[in-house]
Design an enzyme around this catalytic site. Structure first.
Site, PDB file in Angstrom:
ATOM      1  N   ALA A  58     -30.573  24.217 -15.501  1.00  0.00           N
ATOM      2  CA  ALA A  58     -29.683  23.368 -14.718  1.00  0.00           C
ATOM      3  C   ALA A  58     -29.771  21.914 -15.176  1.00  0.00           C
ATOM      4  CB  ALA A  58     -30.013  23.484 -13.233  1.00  0.00           C
ATOM      5  N   ALA A  61     -27.759  21.685 -18.278  1.00  0.00           N
ATOM      6  CA  ALA A  61     -26.337  21.718 -17.934  1.00  0.00           C
ATOM      7  C   ALA A  61     -25.866  20.387 -17.368  1.00  0.00           C
ATOM      8  CB  ALA A  61     -26.068  22.847 -16.932  1.00  0.00           C
ATOM      9  N   GLU A  62     -26.624  19.818 -16.437  1.00  0.00           N
ATOM     10  CA  GLU A  62     -26.204  18.541 -15.851  1.00  0.00           C
ATOM     11  C   GLU A  62     -26.252  17.419 -16.875  1.00  0.00           C
ATOM     12  OE1 GLU A  62     -26.112  15.919 -11.891  1.00  0.00           O
ATOM     13  OE2 GLU A  62     -27.061  17.888 -11.861  1.00  0.00           O
ATOM     14  N   THR A  63     -27.223  17.455 -17.760  1.00  0.00           N
ATOM     15  CA  THR A  63     -27.302  16.456 -18.824  1.00  0.00           C
ATOM     16  C   THR A  63     -26.051  16.507 -19.691  1.00  0.00           C
ATOM     17  OG1 THR A  63     -29.717  16.500 -18.874  1.00  0.00           O
ATOM     18  CG2 THR A  63     -28.595  15.777 -20.889  1.00  0.00           C
ATOM     19  N   SER A  66     -22.733  15.645 -17.491  1.00  0.00           N
ATOM     20  CA  SER A  66     -22.680  14.226 -17.126  1.00  0.00           C
ATOM     21  C   SER A  66     -22.446  13.339 -18.347  1.00  0.00           C
ATOM     22  CB  SER A  66     -23.962  13.801 -16.420  1.00  0.00           C
ATOM     23  OG  SER A  66     -24.067  14.435 -15.175  1.00  0.00           O
TER      24      SER A  66
END
Length: 138
Positions: A58, A61-63, A66
């Protein structure tokens, strides 16, 4: 789709002294409609049973979402995450996983990104969807 004034070197330099660097995430490719990075599967990213930790997937994924969102935001704006979903589909014990972020929606006030995390054989490990708010920079 992405601002052309950003390089992989700049993205990787911005990651210094963050959770991104601590987990060994490295941006590897900026394509016309995608952003890609790798992350090792080792003691930094394992859960207690020796598998890739879902939280590490996660974070990758967020890295990616974003960062891609920030590169797609209009001048004077940035993005902040407001929701992430991650489905963990396959266990990985060692090696490298590769994440690829592609936009599903890039609007004036929100963005939605799909991030695929795959193992070295190209098998899907995690599929994630990230929703970002587009906000003015202070």
């Amino acid at each position: 789709m992405f601002r052309s004034d950003t390089s992989l070197d700049q993205l990787n330099a911005m990651s210094a002294n963050t959770a991104i660097a601590a987990l060994g995430i490295v941006f590897t490719e900026i394509g016309p409609d995608f952003l890609r990075a790798t992350m090792p599967v080792d003691s930094r990213t394992h859960q207690p049973f020796g598998l890739l930790h879902g939280g590490a997937s996660a974070l990758l994924a967020e890295t990616l979402g974003s960062s891609a969102g920030g590169l797609s935001a209009p001048d004077g704006h940035g993005v902040v995450g407001i929701e992430i979903n991650a489905n963990h589909l396959r266990g990985v014990r060692a090696g490298i996983v590769t994440g690829t972020a592609r936009s599903l929606h890039v609007g004036r006030s929100t963005q939605v990104w799909e991030i695929r995390v795959e193992d070295a054989a190209g098998k899907l490990v995690c599929i994630s969807r990230l929703t970002l708010a587009v906000v003015p920079k202070p």
